[in-house]
Design a protein around this motif. Structure first.
Motif, PDB file in Angstrom:
ATOM      1  N   LYS A   1      34.859  56.625  27.784  1.00 52.31           N
ATOM      2  CA  LYS A   1      34.401  58.008  27.894  1.00 52.31           C
ATOM      3  C   LYS A   1      35.528  58.970  27.628  1.00 52.31           C
ATOM      4  O   LYS A   1      35.349  59.997  26.976  1.00 52.31           O
ATOM      5  CB  LYS A   1      33.814  58.263  29.295  1.00 52.31           C
ATOM      6  N   ILE A   2      36.687  58.621  28.142  1.00 54.21           N
ATOM      7  CA  ILE A   2      37.851  59.494  27.947  1.00 54.21           C
ATOM      8  C   ILE A   2      38.188  59.553  26.477  1.00 54.21           C
ATOM      9  O   ILE A   2      38.473  60.618  25.927  1.00 54.21           O
ATOM     10  CB  ILE A   2      39.050  58.980  28.765  1.00 54.21           C
ATOM     11  N   ILE A   3      38.119  58.380  25.832  1.00 56.51           N
ATOM     12  CA  ILE A   3      38.450  58.334  24.413  1.00 56.51           C
ATOM     13  C   ILE A   3      37.438  59.161  23.626  1.00 56.51           C
ATOM     14  O   ILE A   3      37.772  59.903  22.713  1.00 56.51           O
ATOM     15  CB  ILE A   3      38.488  56.874  23.920  1.00 56.51           C
ATOM     16  N   LYS A   4      36.177  59.034  23.984  1.00 60.10           N
ATOM     17  CA  LYS A   4      35.133  59.785  23.289  1.00 60.10           C
ATOM     18  C   LYS A   4      35.327  61.285  23.478  1.00 60.10           C
ATOM     19  O   LYS A   4      35.209  62.067  22.538  1.00 60.10           O
ATOM     20  CB  LYS A   4      33.752  59.356  23.797  1.00 60.10           C
ATOM     21  N   VAL A   5      35.605  61.639  24.727  1.00 55.24           N
ATOM     22  CA  VAL A   5      35.788  63.077  25.022  1.00 55.24           C
ATOM     23  C   VAL A   5      36.984  63.605  24.251  1.00 55.24           C
ATOM     24  O   VAL A   5      36.956  64.689  23.661  1.00 55.24           O
ATOM     25  CB  VAL A   5      35.961  63.302  26.537  1.00 55.24           C
TER      26      VAL A   5
ATOM     27  N   GLY B   1      38.205  62.405  21.529  1.00 59.97           N
ATOM     28  CA  GLY B   1      37.869  62.461  20.107  1.00 59.97           C
ATOM     29  C   GLY B   1      37.044  63.694  19.784  1.00 59.97           C
ATOM     30  O   GLY B   1      37.240  64.352  18.757  1.00 59.97           O
ATOM     31  N   ILE B   2      36.089  63.946  20.714  1.00 56.06           N
ATOM     32  CA  ILE B   2      35.245  65.137  20.488  1.00 56.06           C
ATOM     33  C   ILE B   2      36.088  66.406  20.506  1.00 56.06           C
ATOM     34  O   ILE B   2      35.924  67.307  19.679  1.00 56.06           O
ATOM     35  CB  ILE B   2      34.130  65.193  21.546  1.00 56.06           C
ATOM     36  N   LEU B   3      37.004  66.437  21.480  1.00 65.06           N
ATOM     37  CA  LEU B   3      37.874  67.613  21.584  1.00 65.06           C
ATOM     38  C   LEU B   3      38.739  67.769  20.344  1.00 65.06           C
ATOM     39  O   LEU B   3      38.955  68.887  19.835  1.00 65.06           O
ATOM     40  CB  LEU B   3      38.747  67.517  22.836  1.00 65.06           C
ATOM     41  N   LEU B   4      39.233  66.611  19.865  1.00 60.50           N
ATOM     42  CA  LEU B   4      40.058  66.671  18.653  1.00 60.50           C
ATOM     43  C   LEU B   4      39.234  67.152  17.464  1.00 60.50           C
ATOM     44  O   LEU B   4      39.705  67.937  16.625  1.00 60.50           O
ATOM     45  CB  LEU B   4      40.662  65.303  18.362  1.00 60.50           C
ATOM     46  N   ILE B   5      37.988  66.639  17.416  1.00 63.48           N
ATOM     47  CA  ILE B   5      37.125  67.063  16.302  1.00 63.48           C
ATOM     48  C   ILE B   5      36.850  68.561  16.393  1.00 63.48           C
ATOM     49  O   ILE B   5      36.888  69.292  15.398  1.00 63.48           O
ATOM     50  CB  ILE B   5      35.825  66.266  16.312  1.00 63.48           C
ATOM     51  N   LEU B   6      36.579  69.027  17.632  1.00 63.03           N
ATOM     52  CA  LEU B   6      36.323  70.464  17.820  1.00 63.03           C
ATOM     53  C   LEU B   6      37.560  71.285  17.458  1.00 63.03           C
ATOM     54  O   LEU B   6      37.467  72.337  16.811  1.00 63.03           O
ATOM     55  CB  LEU B   6      35.911  70.731  19.272  1.00 63.03           C
ATOM     56  N   ALA B   7      38.721  70.770  17.899  1.00 65.10           N
ATOM     57  CA  ALA B   7      39.969  71.497  17.602  1.00 65.10           C
ATOM     58  C   ALA B   7      40.208  71.544  16.103  1.00 65.10           C
ATOM     59  O   ALA B   7      40.639  72.556  15.538  1.00 65.10           O
ATOM     60  CB  ALA B   7      41.135  70.837  18.323  1.00 65.10           C
TER      61      ALA B   7
END
Length: 245
Positions: free
Chosen positions: A3-7, A9-15
């Motif tokens: 979950k942490i990795i997914k979150v 990754g999502i944050l990185l994608i958003l950034a």
């Protein structure tokens, strides 16, 4: 952990998405700024050119202003000089106006005197015309003998010259004439020529016999006056003609 990795990754994608969005915005802003800069640079160049032209106009205007100032100073000096002359002329005009008033008064007085003199002249002329009509007479003198009488005035005789010198001893101009005229009037008796006969008598003959008609007396009188240096002239007058020399 996943979950942490997914979150993450999502944050990185958003950034990354945000970064891409911002990059695109910056790219658009850069292009817009670049266009504005180009436009501003063109405006600056135009402004620089206009400034140079304005500077030239300013320098030219400054020179013209200096020239105008010099002209103004010259005009000011001329104005001051003209103002002084105007003051002098105004004084002269006032004096001339006073003189004109005096002359106008003199003219009015003279005009009155002229009117009076003209009236006197008309009155005398009227009296003269009346007397001329009353005392007009006919003469029997032949005009063809006129030059003969005139030449007799210039006849020189020692006795007549001595008489003229004695009679002309009077110093005044009119005194000599009066003395000579009185001698002829009192010492030369009137003796008319025979009827319808004209006797030509020289001044010498008149002086010797102490008589003669009107022209004989006039010739003798003229001869005496001429010896004394007077300019003389004989006038023979009849009803219509006057013969003179």
């Amino acid at each position: 952990m996943n979950k942490i990795i997914k979150v993450t990754g999502i944050l990185l994608i958003l950034a990354l998405a945000v970064s891409i969005y911002e990059i695109n915005n910056y790219r658009d802003l850069y292009k817009e700024t670049e266009q504005k800069y180009g436009s501003l640079e063109n405006s600056f160049n135009e402004l620089s050119y206009s400034f140079e032209e304005l500077q030239k106009d300013h320098d030219d205007l400054l020179q013209r202003m200096e020239s105008l100032q010099n002209s103004f100073d010259n005009i000011q000096r001329e104005y001051n000089t003209l103002h002084e002359k105007y003051g002098d002329l105004q004084d002269k005009y006032a004096d001339l106006e006073d003189q004109y008033a005096e002359k106008e008064k003199e003219y009015v007085d003279l005009e009155k005197k002229y009117v009076t003199l003209e009236e006197n002249y008309k009155s005398l002329k009227k009296r003269y015309d009346e007397l001329e009509k009353k005392y007009t007479f006919s003469s029997s003198i032949d005009p063809s003998l006129f030059h003969v009488y005139t030449e007799m005035i210039s006849v020189y005789n020692r006795d007549i010259a001595d008489l003229a010198n004695v009679l002309g001893n009077e110093k005044s101009f009119l005194g000599k004439i009066d003395s000579i005229f009185n001698y002829v009037s009192y010492h030369i008796n009137y003796a008319p020529d025979p009827q319808n006969i004209e006797i030509i008598q020289s001044p010498i003959k008149t002086y010797q016999i102490k008589r003669g008609d009107c022209e004989d007396q006039a010739i003798f009188l003229a001869c005496l006056l001429k010896i004394e240096g007077y300019r003389v002239r004989l006038n023979f007058v009849d009803r219509e003609h006057t013969f003179d020399d």
